[in-house]
Design a protein around this motif. Structure first.
Motif, PDB file in Angstrom:
ATOM      1  N   MET A 114       1.011  -1.052   0.011  1.00 40.35           N
ATOM      2  CA  MET A 114       0.088  -0.127  -0.143  1.00 40.35           C
ATOM      3  C   MET A 114       0.873   1.289  -0.078  1.00 40.35           C
ATOM      4  N   LYS A 115       0.612   2.216  -0.890  1.00 38.11           N
ATOM      5  CA  LYS A 115       1.270   3.381  -0.978  1.00 38.11           C
ATOM      6  C   LYS A 115       1.056   4.509   0.139  1.00 38.11           C
ATOM      7  N   LYS A 116       2.172   5.143   0.892  1.00 37.49           N
ATOM      8  CA  LYS A 116       1.837   5.826   1.871  1.00 37.49           C
ATOM      9  C   LYS A 116       1.952   7.357   1.606  1.00 37.49           C
ATOM     10  N   ASN A 117       1.017   8.058   1.936  1.00 34.57           N
ATOM     11  CA  ASN A 117       1.032   9.520   1.547  1.00 34.57           C
ATOM     12  C   ASN A 117       1.769  10.365   2.768  1.00 34.57           C
ATOM     13  N   ILE A 118       2.863  11.162   2.374  1.00 34.68           N
ATOM     14  CA  ILE A 118       3.407  11.994   3.238  1.00 34.68           C
ATOM     15  C   ILE A 118       2.581  13.576   2.807  1.00 34.68           C
ATOM     16  N   HIS A 119       2.346  14.165   4.073  1.00 33.41           N
ATOM     17  CA  HIS A 119       1.624  15.305   3.788  1.00 33.41           C
ATOM     18  C   HIS A 119       2.525  16.651   4.173  1.00 33.41           C
ATOM     19  N   ALA A 120       2.628  17.414   2.968  1.00 34.94           N
ATOM     20  CA  ALA A 120       3.429  18.487   3.088  1.00 34.94           C
ATOM     21  C   ALA A 120       2.601  19.851   3.291  1.00 34.94           C
ATOM     22  N   THR A 121       3.129  20.725   4.002  1.00 31.15           N
ATOM     23  CA  THR A 121       2.254  21.908   4.338  1.00 31.15           C
ATOM     24  C   THR A 121       2.862  22.960   3.270  1.00 31.15           C
ATOM     25  N   VAL A 122       1.819  23.676   2.796  1.00 35.28           N
ATOM     26  CA  VAL A 122       2.188  24.576   1.566  1.00 35.28           C
ATOM     27  C   VAL A 122       1.662  25.989   1.962  1.00 35.28           C
ATOM     28  N   GLU A 123       2.642  27.046   1.857  1.00 39.06           N
ATOM     29  CA  GLU A 123       2.336  28.518   1.887  1.00 39.06           C
ATOM     30  C   GLU A 123       2.372  29.116   0.821  1.00 39.06           C
ATOM     31  N   LEU A 124       1.825  30.214   0.533  1.00 37.29           N
ATOM     32  CA  LEU A 124       1.811  31.065  -0.532  1.00 37.29           C
ATOM     33  C   LEU A 124       2.935  31.841  -0.411  1.00 37.29           C
ATOM     34  N   THR A 125       3.831  31.993  -1.388  1.00 34.88           N
ATOM     35  CA  THR A 125       4.978  33.145  -1.261  1.00 34.88           C
ATOM     36  C   THR A 125       4.799  34.099  -2.401  1.00 34.88           C
ATOM     37  N   GLY A 146       6.932  24.649   0.690  1.00 30.97           N
ATOM     38  CA  GLY A 146       6.287  23.631   1.282  1.00 30.97           C
ATOM     39  C   GLY A 146       7.491  22.902   2.010  1.00 30.97           C
ATOM     40  N   TYR A 147       6.880  22.227   2.989  1.00 32.44           N
ATOM     41  CA  TYR A 147       7.949  21.712   3.955  1.00 32.44           C
ATOM     42  C   TYR A 147       7.130  20.415   4.347  1.00 32.44           C
ATOM     43  N   VAL A 148       7.897  19.394   4.626  1.00 27.78           N
ATOM     44  CA  VAL A 148       7.591  17.986   5.361  1.00 27.78           C
ATOM     45  C   VAL A 148       8.437  17.816   6.494  1.00 27.78           C
ATOM     46  N   GLU A 149       7.728  17.685   7.773  1.00 24.14           N
ATOM     47  CA  GLU A 149       8.461  17.347   8.890  1.00 24.14           C
ATOM     48  C   GLU A 149       8.667  15.808   9.026  1.00 24.14           C
ATOM     49  N   MET A 150       9.756  15.203   8.994  1.00 23.74           N
ATOM     50  CA  MET A 150       9.618  13.971   9.124  1.00 23.74           C
ATOM     51  C   MET A 150      10.972  13.247   9.856  1.00 23.74           C
ATOM     52  N   GLU A 151      11.043  12.132  10.227  1.00 19.61           N
ATOM     53  CA  GLU A 151      12.143  11.337  11.089  1.00 19.61           C
ATOM     54  C   GLU A 151      13.392  11.842  10.268  1.00 19.61           C
ATOM     55  N   LEU A 183       9.494   4.741   3.668  1.00 24.69           N
ATOM     56  CA  LEU A 183       9.551   5.866   2.847  1.00 24.69           C
ATOM     57  C   LEU A 183       9.450   5.844   1.328  1.00 24.69           C
ATOM     58  N   GLU A 184      10.077   4.748   0.815  1.00 21.90           N
ATOM     59  CA  GLU A 184      10.277   4.421  -0.629  1.00 21.90           C
ATOM     60  C   GLU A 184       8.628   4.253  -1.070  1.00 21.90           C
ATOM     61  N   ASN A 185       8.500   4.881  -2.155  1.00 20.98           N
ATOM     62  CA  ASN A 185       7.272   4.937  -3.339  1.00 20.98           C
ATOM     63  C   ASN A 185       6.104   5.613  -2.164  1.00 20.98           C
ATOM     64  N   CYS A 186       6.485   6.453  -1.717  1.00 21.04           N
ATOM     65  CA  CYS A 186       5.492   7.370  -0.973  1.00 21.04           C
ATOM     66  C   CYS A 186       4.974   8.392  -2.129  1.00 21.04           C
ATOM     67  N   ASP A 187       3.782   8.942  -1.782  1.00 21.04           N
ATOM     68  CA  ASP A 187       3.189   9.895  -2.603  1.00 21.04           C
ATOM     69  C   ASP A 187       3.412  11.198  -1.531  1.00 21.04           C
ATOM     70  N   ILE A 188       3.400  12.536  -2.380  1.00 21.15           N
ATOM     71  CA  ILE A 188       3.221  13.625  -1.356  1.00 21.15           C
ATOM     72  C   ILE A 188       1.876  14.384  -1.630  1.00 21.15           C
ATOM     73  N   ASP A 189       1.112  14.547  -0.591  1.00 24.18           N
ATOM     74  CA  ASP A 189      -0.099  15.311  -0.584  1.00 24.18           C
ATOM     75  C   ASP A 189       0.190  16.843  -0.143  1.00 24.18           C
ATOM     76  N   LEU A 190      -0.164  17.595  -0.941  1.00 30.30           N
ATOM     77  CA  LEU A 190      -0.100  19.210  -0.441  1.00 30.30           C
ATOM     78  C   LEU A 190      -1.312  19.708   0.187  1.00 30.30           C
ATOM     79  N   ASN A 191      -0.782  20.255   1.316  1.00 32.80           N
ATOM     80  CA  ASN A 191      -2.066  20.730   2.537  1.00 32.80           C
ATOM     81  C   ASN A 191      -1.606  22.112   2.484  1.00 32.80           C
ATOM     82  N   LEU A 192      -2.603  23.134   2.314  1.00 30.31           N
ATOM     83  CA  LEU A 192      -2.397  24.557   2.037  1.00 30.31           C
ATOM     84  C   LEU A 192      -2.344  25.022   3.540  1.00 30.31           C
TER      85      LEU A 192
END
Length: 133
Positions: free
Chosen positions: A1-12, A18-23, A62-71
């Motif tokens: 199953m593919k895991k999604n990593i959530h990235a926080t997105v800011e308008l500049t 965008g950034y992802v806090e992770m291990e 972490l391999e084969n993860c997809d990134i979700d963008l969260n505004l």
């Protein structure tokens, strides 16, 4: 199953960051568009995975993860402080209560909702820019 990593997105001023806090650290990138940001974050994630591998850390999850963008809706409305949340909800046809939850951090918008919010911000901007004196 593919895991999604959530990235926080800011308008500049240049587009989006965008950034992802992770291990093992924080992955940060930017892009002129959301699509470019997502590509850049995936590239930064790949580099991060390679660094973790060289340190002997198991990166299988972490391999084969997809990134979700969260505004980051709160940051967006702080940047656009002249926009009233209730008025924007009415304008965009979005639920006022849900937008409020995004603002307080009780909920995070999905990538689909993030794109809907930005599309309505852009639409409003285009309407305002078309007004000539």
């Amino acid at each position: 199953m593919k895991k999604n990593i959530h990235a926080t997105v800011e308008l500049t001023k240049q587009g989006f960051s965008g950034y992802v806090e992770m291990e093992g650290g924080i992955i940060v990138s930017d892009g002129e568009t959301l699509e470019e940001l997502k590509i850049n974050l995936k590239g930064a994630l790949a580099l991060h995975i390679e660094d973790l591998k060289t340190e002997g850390i198991n990166v299988q999850k972490l391999e084969n993860c997809d990134i979700d963008l969260n505004l980051d809706v709160k940051a967006l409305f702080e940047m656009l402080s002249s926009i009233n949340v209730t008025g924007f909800a009415n304008y965009s046809g979005m639920n006022r209560s849900l937008l409020g939850q995004y603002l307080t951090g009780k909920k995070s918008p999905s990538e689909k909702q993030s794109k809907k919010i930005l599309a309505n911000v852009n639409k409003l901007g285009e309407q305002l820019a078309s007004i000539h004196y």
